[in-house]
Design an enzyme around this catalytic site. Structure first.
Site, PDB file in Angstrom:
ATOM      1  N   ASP A  96       0.852  -1.102  -0.108  1.00  0.00           N
ATOM      2  CA  ASP A  96       0.222  -0.005   0.430  1.00  0.00           C
ATOM      3  C   ASP A  96       1.212   1.241  -0.042  1.00  0.00           C
ATOM      4  O   ASP A  96       0.556   2.390   1.017  1.00  0.00           O
ATOM      5  CB  ASP A  96      -1.009  -0.253   1.197  1.00  0.00           C
ATOM      6  CG  ASP A  96      -2.213   0.607   0.849  1.00  0.00           C
ATOM      7  OD1 ASP A  96      -2.795   1.294  -0.124  1.00  0.00           O
ATOM      8  OD2 ASP A  96      -2.985   0.907   1.937  1.00  0.00           O
TER       9      ASP A  96
ATOM     10  N   ASP B 211      -3.298  -4.396  -5.516  1.00  0.00           N
ATOM     11  CA  ASP B 211      -2.142  -3.351  -5.345  1.00  0.00           C
ATOM     12  C   ASP B 211      -0.569  -2.534  -5.609  1.00  0.00           C
ATOM     13  O   ASP B 211      -0.246  -2.113  -6.144  1.00  0.00           O
ATOM     14  CB  ASP B 211      -2.374  -1.884  -4.561  1.00  0.00           C
ATOM     15  CG  ASP B 211      -4.205  -2.552  -4.231  1.00  0.00           C
ATOM     16  OD1 ASP B 211      -5.326  -2.193  -4.545  1.00  0.00           O
ATOM     17  OD2 ASP B 211      -4.283  -1.759  -2.815  1.00  0.00           O
TER      18      ASP B 211
ATOM     19  N   ASP C   2     -12.059  -0.300   4.495  1.00  0.00           N
ATOM     20  CA  ASP C   2     -11.284  -0.296   4.469  1.00  0.00           C
ATOM     21  C   ASP C   2     -10.053   0.559   4.784  1.00  0.00           C
ATOM     22  O   ASP C   2      -9.136   1.021   4.482  1.00  0.00           O
ATOM     23  CB  ASP C   2     -11.664   0.994   3.065  1.00  0.00           C
ATOM     24  CG  ASP C   2     -12.142   0.186   1.571  1.00  0.00           C
ATOM     25  OD1 ASP C   2     -12.128  -0.723   1.385  1.00  0.00           O
ATOM     26  OD2 ASP C   2     -13.584   1.144   0.560  1.00  0.00           O
TER      27      ASP C   2
END
Length: 466
Positions: A259, A298, A440
């Site tokens: 991330d 991601d 999230d």
């Protein structure tokens, strides 16, 4: 103890003392005889000071104290001897527990002096039964190999072993996990299911809706640095799915610098070496059992937030991961994550996929943890495919895309559950990769809910679409 899975592990029978053979055409070769100890310890030996016996379907070894070296108290299998070949990939896996916490050594080695080892691992056992898995590359060329468990050099204890498997992965032919199973696996320990089953929530007004609309649906299980011993964590998910003849969806989410663009799910393995060890064990723990793996959501979308050196390191790690799943988990379809329709341009994402070596993967995934509609996601994936050397299958995360994207990606209001897991639908499969109701991060309509924590309010918002 009876433990049967497809292709790669021994069944609960005492096997005849014959040469190892592949369990099916194109499958890995099982090298261990009688690894399940249903009735006897046939094929297993131990030193005179370490008696072994069958105890409730497991091998029990009583280990003396007072020895100086690990090899002063041993058990193992060397008759019949089995071959080890240079550069072949092998997987050793087993269940183990002990009467007290102890360090144990296991080796795969030549059974003649000076006993060179191609696998030499020290691991810790305690009173909890755990699954262990070690992958290694053969460094010997011998027809006289043995497996040992070296138990000395510590205070006396009892050790229990079961479901011991050593397979030569050379010649593995990939199978279809869809054809090997009958539908998708419903995780009995997902966050929403645990919430529904919690007695404290029995009278919650949204319990029935969450149970019917979310907790009883197939969805992914995410694995990362919170998962503890990864071999055991993966086995405890894939094993019950295999026993139920269902297809599990696993998400590997432990890349260093995870991330990287400043989201709420940072972390991951500390180093490249640590990640490679973790992902190799992940793949080895699946073994020959059917599975779907979504690899590192991601991880390619984050490139714009990384230096060139960081991008190159990540590319190496993802390339390594793809090869491990291909070699060690032949009945797994691995999908390398490719971001979503609102992130990198399709041609740029294809460049990144090609750089990692997406050809080794079964395919790629899009829209993981995001909200783009299935139509938008199909168009994006098809555009990516036009820029790849060869088009690849793709899957779409439809867990929260029923109303399409909102103004923000982080717990936005007004979103809705999407199509539940199915084959087809414009992609190879539509899957619930993100767990609906898991936050999230502390943002949007969940300003105080940490990333990954289940919220009945977030879940109900997705059910109602508001």
């Amino acid at each position: 103890m009876r433990w049967i899975t497809r292709g790669l592990v021994a069944v609960g029978l005492t096997l005849a003392l014959t040469a190892p053979a592949a369990t099916e055409a194109g499958a890995a070769t099982q090298l261990i005889q009688n690894g399940t100890f249903s009735t006897s310890t046939t094929s297993w030996w131990s030193t005179g000071n370490t008696p072994i016996s069958v105890d409730a379907g497991r091998l029990k070894a009583v280990v003396p104290g007072g020895t100086a070296n690990k090899w002063d108290a041993m058990l193992g299998q060397k008759m019949p001897a089995f071959p080890i070949h240079q550069n072949h990939r092998y997987t050793l896996s087993f269940d183990a527990s002990a009467s007290a916490t102890r360090e144990v050594r296991t080796t795969v080695q030549q059974n003649t002096a000076p006993y060179p080892a191609t696998l030499d691992k020290v691991f810790t056992v305690d009173t909890t039964i755990r699954r262990y898995a070690f992958a290694f590359t053969g460094s010997l060329e011998t027809v006289n190999a043995e497996l040992t468990f070296q138990l000395g050099g510590v205070a006396g204890f009892s050790l229990w072993l079961d479901n011991i498997s050593l397979v030569d992965n050379y010649g593995n032919v990939a199978g279809s996990p869809v054809q090997l199973t009958n539908g998708f696996y419903v995780d009995p320990n997902s966050n929403p299911k645990l919430w529904v089953d919690d007695p404290q929530n029995q009278n919650h007004p949204d319990r029935q809706a969450i149970s019917a609309s979310i907790a009883t649906k197939p969805m992914g299980r995410w694995f990362g640095n919170w998962s503890g011993e990864i071999a055991d964590a993966v086995h405890r998910f894939v094993g019950p799915a295999d026993a139920a003849d269902k297809l599990p969806v696993l998400v590997a989410y432990n890349i260093p610098g995870r991330d990287a663009c400043g989201g709420h799910s940072g972390g991951g393995a500390g180093t490249e070496a640590a990640y490679k060890a973790w992902i190799e064990t992940f793949a080895a723990a699946i073994g020959g059992r059917p599975a779907i793996v979504i690899l590192e959501p991601d991880s390619l979308g984050d490139f714009q937030c990384m230096t060139q050196a960081e991008q190159e390191e990540r590319t190496r790690m993802l390339s390594f991961a793809l090869q491990q799943f291909k070699t060690l988990a032949p009945n797994t379809w691995t999908y390398l994550d490719a971001g979503n329709a609102g992130w990198a341009d399709a041609s740029e994402m294809a460049r990144r996929l090609n750089g990692v070596g997406v050809g080794v993967a079964h395919g790629f995934s899009v829209n993981v943890s995001n909200y783009y509609t299935t139509t938008q996601s199909v168009a994006y994936a098809n555009a990516v495919n036009t820029h790849l050397g060869a088009a690849k299958p793709f899957v779409i995360d439809t867990s929260r895309n029923g109303n399409g994207p909102g103004a923000d990606w982080c717990n936005p209001p007004g979103r809705k559950l999407g199509t539940t897991a199915q084959q087809g639908g414009g992609a190879e499969m539509l899957l619930w990769v993100k767990v609906p109701g898991d936050s999230d991060g502390p943002c949007g309509i969940g300003p105080e809910i940490p990333a990954g924590q289940f919220s009945p309010a977030l879940a109900t918002s997705l059910i109602n679409g508001g």
